[in-house]
Design a protein around this motif. Structure first.
Motif, PDB file in Angstrom:
ATOM      1  N   SER A 191      -3.930  -8.424  20.638  1.00 52.94           N
ATOM      2  CA  SER A 191      -3.345  -7.745  19.472  1.00 52.94           C
ATOM      3  C   SER A 191      -2.807  -6.388  19.890  1.00 52.94           C
ATOM      4  O   SER A 191      -3.292  -5.787  20.855  1.00 52.94           O
ATOM      5  N   GLY A 192      -1.862  -5.922  19.104  1.00 54.02           N
ATOM      6  CA  GLY A 192      -1.358  -4.570  19.355  1.00 54.02           C
ATOM      7  C   GLY A 192       0.147  -4.554  19.418  1.00 54.02           C
ATOM      8  O   GLY A 192       0.811  -5.216  18.621  1.00 54.02           O
ATOM      9  N   TRP A 193       0.695  -3.786  20.357  1.00 59.30           N
ATOM     10  CA  TRP A 193       2.140  -3.629  20.515  1.00 59.30           C
ATOM     11  C   TRP A 193       2.778  -3.112  19.239  1.00 59.30           C
ATOM     12  O   TRP A 193       3.842  -3.533  18.831  1.00 59.30           O
ATOM     13  N   GLY A 194       2.124  -2.152  18.611  1.00 52.68           N
ATOM     14  CA  GLY A 194       2.661  -1.578  17.374  1.00 52.68           C
ATOM     15  C   GLY A 194       1.835  -2.036  16.177  1.00 52.68           C
ATOM     16  O   GLY A 194       1.086  -3.007  16.261  1.00 52.68           O
ATOM     17  N   GLY A 195       1.972  -1.280  15.080  1.00 53.52           N
ATOM     18  CA  GLY A 195       1.252  -1.639  13.862  1.00 53.52           C
ATOM     19  C   GLY A 195       2.104  -1.300  12.652  1.00 53.52           C
ATOM     20  O   GLY A 195       3.021  -0.463  12.729  1.00 53.52           O
ATOM     21  N   VAL A 196       1.833  -1.980  11.536  1.00 46.58           N
ATOM     22  CA  VAL A 196       2.534  -1.655  10.285  1.00 46.58           C
ATOM     23  C   VAL A 196       1.490  -1.514   9.195  1.00 46.58           C
ATOM     24  O   VAL A 196       0.586  -2.344   9.085  1.00 46.58           O
ATOM     25  N   VAL A 197       1.597  -0.448   8.393  1.00 46.03           N
ATOM     26  CA  VAL A 197       0.649  -0.227   7.297  1.00 46.03           C
ATOM     27  C   VAL A 197       1.406  -0.266   5.972  1.00 46.03           C
ATOM     28  O   VAL A 197       2.411   0.417   5.801  1.00 46.03           O
ATOM     29  N   TYR A 198       0.933  -1.089   5.050  1.00 48.02           N
ATOM     30  CA  TYR A 198       1.526  -1.175   3.713  1.00 48.02           C
ATOM     31  C   TYR A 198       0.516  -0.627   2.724  1.00 48.02           C
ATOM     32  O   TYR A 198      -0.631  -1.065   2.711  1.00 48.02           O
ATOM     33  N   VAL A 199       0.951   0.346   1.875  1.00 47.42           N
ATOM     34  CA  VAL A 199       0.056   0.863   0.840  1.00 47.42           C
ATOM     35  C   VAL A 199       0.663   0.548  -0.518  1.00 47.42           C
ATOM     36  O   VAL A 199       1.826   0.895  -0.786  1.00 47.42           O
ATOM     37  N   LEU A 200      -0.093  -0.105  -1.351  1.00 42.73           N
ATOM     38  CA  LEU A 200       0.384  -0.555  -2.667  1.00 42.73           C
ATOM     39  C   LEU A 200      -0.243   0.286  -3.771  1.00 42.73           C
ATOM     40  O   LEU A 200      -1.470   0.364  -3.877  1.00 42.73           O
ATOM     41  N   THR A 201       0.614   0.952  -4.554  1.00 43.82           N
ATOM     42  CA  THR A 201       0.116   1.684  -5.726  1.00 43.82           C
ATOM     43  C   THR A 201       0.876   1.185  -6.949  1.00 43.82           C
ATOM     44  O   THR A 201       1.792   0.373  -6.821  1.00 43.82           O
ATOM     45  N   GLU A 202       0.515   1.678  -8.120  1.00 38.75           N
ATOM     46  CA  GLU A 202       1.194   1.269  -9.358  1.00 38.75           C
ATOM     47  C   GLU A 202       2.698   1.491  -9.274  1.00 38.75           C
ATOM     48  O   GLU A 202       3.482   0.721  -9.798  1.00 38.75           O
ATOM     49  N   GLN A 203       3.075   2.602  -8.627  1.00 38.75           N
ATOM     50  CA  GLN A 203       4.493   2.971  -8.640  1.00 38.75           C
ATOM     51  C   GLN A 203       5.306   2.333  -7.519  1.00 38.75           C
ATOM     52  O   GLN A 203       6.470   2.035  -7.700  1.00 38.75           O
ATOM     53  N   LYS A 204       4.701   2.196  -6.338  1.00 35.75           N
ATOM     54  CA  LYS A 204       5.527   1.753  -5.208  1.00 35.75           C
ATOM     55  C   LYS A 204       4.693   1.121  -4.103  1.00 35.75           C
ATOM     56  O   LYS A 204       3.466   1.135  -4.119  1.00 35.75           O
ATOM     57  N   ILE A 205       5.416   0.554  -3.137  1.00 39.92           N
ATOM     58  CA  ILE A 205       4.797   0.080  -1.896  1.00 39.92           C
ATOM     59  C   ILE A 205       5.370   0.935  -0.772  1.00 39.92           C
ATOM     60  O   ILE A 205       6.596   1.018  -0.633  1.00 39.92           O
ATOM     61  N   THR A 206       4.503   1.601  -0.004  1.00 36.72           N
ATOM     62  CA  THR A 206       5.010   2.366   1.147  1.00 36.72           C
ATOM     63  C   THR A 206       4.727   1.567   2.412  1.00 36.72           C
ATOM     64  O   THR A 206       3.706   0.899   2.528  1.00 36.72           O
ATOM     65  N   VAL A 207       5.667   1.667   3.342  1.00 30.94           N
ATOM     66  CA  VAL A 207       5.538   0.958   4.614  1.00 30.94           C
ATOM     67  C   VAL A 207       5.617   1.987   5.731  1.00 30.94           C
ATOM     68  O   VAL A 207       6.536   2.807   5.747  1.00 30.94           O
ATOM     69  N   LYS A 208       4.642   1.944   6.631  1.00 29.93           N
ATOM     70  CA  LYS A 208       4.678   2.904   7.745  1.00 29.93           C
ATOM     71  C   LYS A 208       4.498   2.146   9.036  1.00 29.93           C
ATOM     72  O   LYS A 208       3.593   1.327   9.186  1.00 29.93           O
ATOM     73  N   ILE A 209       5.373   2.438   9.987  1.00 30.97           N
ATOM     74  CA  ILE A 209       5.281   1.772  11.294  1.00 30.97           C
ATOM     75  C   ILE A 209       4.541   2.697  12.251  1.00 30.97           C
ATOM     76  O   ILE A 209       4.865   3.875  12.359  1.00 30.97           O
ATOM     77  N   LEU A 210       3.504   2.164  12.905  1.00 29.36           N
ATOM     78  CA  LEU A 210       2.685   2.979  13.799  1.00 29.36           C
ATOM     79  C   LEU A 210       3.054   2.709  15.234  1.00 29.36           C
ATOM     80  O   LEU A 210       3.283   1.568  15.628  1.00 29.36           O
TER      81      LEU A 210
END
Lengths: 204, 231
Positions: free
Chosen positions: A180-199
């Motif tokens: 596993s590895g070679w980068g990561g992606v984090v998705y955060v879900l709230t009432e208003q939006k979904i944020t996506v962050k690439i690590l």
């Protein structure tokens, strides 16, 4: 084929916060010891308030996702309404058990927000659902991520804190796992939006 | 299984078998449904042809699930078959989604089976109109399902022998702000209007669902109280 769940490699993690929920995944697509690409998508948006994360055999990740897309689209057309996250979580369990004797080699995590409350469900490959609190993991680096989660997690985190904690847990865990590895992606879900962050992570 | 259709078009573009099925419905015992703001009531005639029949053994209102029930006008055995089918549909949905089925969804899926009987070879249409009453997340619902497979949502309706008169009566009495208790009284009054002979707690059946999503068939003792209130 020994270790069919280890053939492609990959890890996912889901974590509950205060009126928010996050899922993260690595980006590696491998074939045993070779790495083929470093941008494989393992988290899918099923609806504005439902995310489906999948780990396991990549072909089944893709096929199972497509099957769930079809189910929810038909549901929207037939029932003329959106699907509740808890309903989708049950649907995933039924869909997996339907293939009890020829299963999809995936371990899904469903993350959603229902009336502001975070919903987190995890399954084995034949549809045993568990919706325990705090966090869930899946994939080859799962156990390593568990350790990091136990250390960093605290209940009722804000979306920003949650993004940080889940990102750190994913990265620490994946760094230990060869597949596993070679980068990561984090998705955060709230009432208003979904944020996506690439690590950015160790590229090994 | 024969592969020629029993139900075929007439030159005027009608499906006579469906018309005849509707005739069978029109000969059946009257059933009335009223949707209130906070519930739905079903009331149906249960006239027995002989005093020797065990009145309690006949059940004309059947539960499809905790929150949906149905009654009919027409051929009893056909209703039994469709009830069984509806119950299976509810359970199948429940197994898949673990969620309460919507009344509209059940109506649509059951209607599929009813329509098939007007088009498949070798079988006749169902000889019943069904009134489906339920309370789901969207609120109270009353749906009529006809032998053709067509289904309609109603605020209040009647099927069977006294359908025409009952509906005329309902048109005058119904108002959108009705509460469930008013609706129960109105339904009983409507049934009483066209009732042949004396109405008693054992020759009618009353079923009610309120916003607790639980359908209840009232025991004769409770029906007696409502009937006495009408006096």
């Amino acid at each position: 084929m020994s270790g069919i769940f280890e053939y492609n490699g990959g890890s996912i993690v889901g974590m509950k916060g205060k009126n928010c929920i996050a899922v993260a995944c690595d980006r590696r697509f491998g074939q045993q010891m070779s790495t083929i690409t470093t941008n494989y998508q393992k988290v899918f948006k099923i609806q504005d308030n439902i995310l489906l994360a999948l780990s396991g055999l990549n072909t089944d990740i893709h096929t199972f996702y497509a099957l769930m897309e079809k189910e929810i689209n038909l549901y929207n057309l037939k029932e003329n309404r959106k699907m509740k996250p808890t309903t989708f979580a049950n649907l995933v369990a039924s869909a997996l058990y339907e293939r009890r004797f020829g299963p999809f080699f995936v371990t899904p995590i469903v993350a959603g927000l229902e009336n502001g409350k975070p919903i987190l469900a995890t399954y084995d490959s034949i549809g045993c659902k568990s919706d325990l609190d705090d966090f869930q993991v899946g994939g080859t680096g799962g156990n390593y991520i568990y350790g990091a989660c136990e250390a960093f997690f605290k209940p009722d985190m804000s979306p920003e804190e949650l993004e940080e904690v889940i990102g750190q847990s994913l990265v620490s865990g994946c760094d230990r796992d060869a597949l596993s590895g070679w980068g990561g992606v984090v998705y955060v879900l709230t009432e208003q939006k979904i944020t996506v962050k690439i690590l950015k992570t160790k590229q090994t | 299984m024969t592969d020629f259709a029993l139900t075929t078009f007439s030159s005027k573009g009608k499906l006579l078998q469906i018309e005849y099925a509707l005739n069978a419905v029109a000969k059946g015992d009257t059933a009335i449904g009223i949707k209130a703001k906070n519930g739905v009531v079903l009331v149906v005639e249960k006239k027995q042809t002989s005093i020797l029949i065990e009145e309690q053994s006949v059940q004309k209102i059947s539960l499809m699930s905790d929150n949906i029930a149905a009654t009919y006008a027409g051929l009893g055995p056909d209703f039994r078959v469709l009830s069984q089918q509806a119950r299976k549909l509810v359970k199948k949905y429940d197994l898949k989604y673990q969620e309460e089925m919507f009344v509209q969804t059940l109506s649509r899926e059951l209607a599929e089976d009813v329509q098939v009987a007007t088009q498949r070879g070798g079988i006749r249409p169902f000889g019943v109109s069904i009134l489906i009453a339920g309370y789901d997340e969207e609120g109270p619902h009353l749906v009529q399902l006809d032998p053709s497979g067509a289904y309609y949502s109603w605020k209040a309706t009647a099927i069977g022998k006294q359908a025409k008169n009952a509906k005329a009566f309902l048109e005058k009495r119904y108002n959108v702000d009705m509460e469930i208790e008013d609706a129960i009284n109105t339904a009983l009054l409507t049934l009483k209007e066209g009732f042949e002979g004396q109405i008693t707690p054992t020759n009618i059946e009353v079923g009610v669902i309120r916003d607790d999503h639980v359908f209840r068939i009232l025991p004769p003792s409770q029906v007696k109280d409502y009937l006495e209130e009408l006096e």
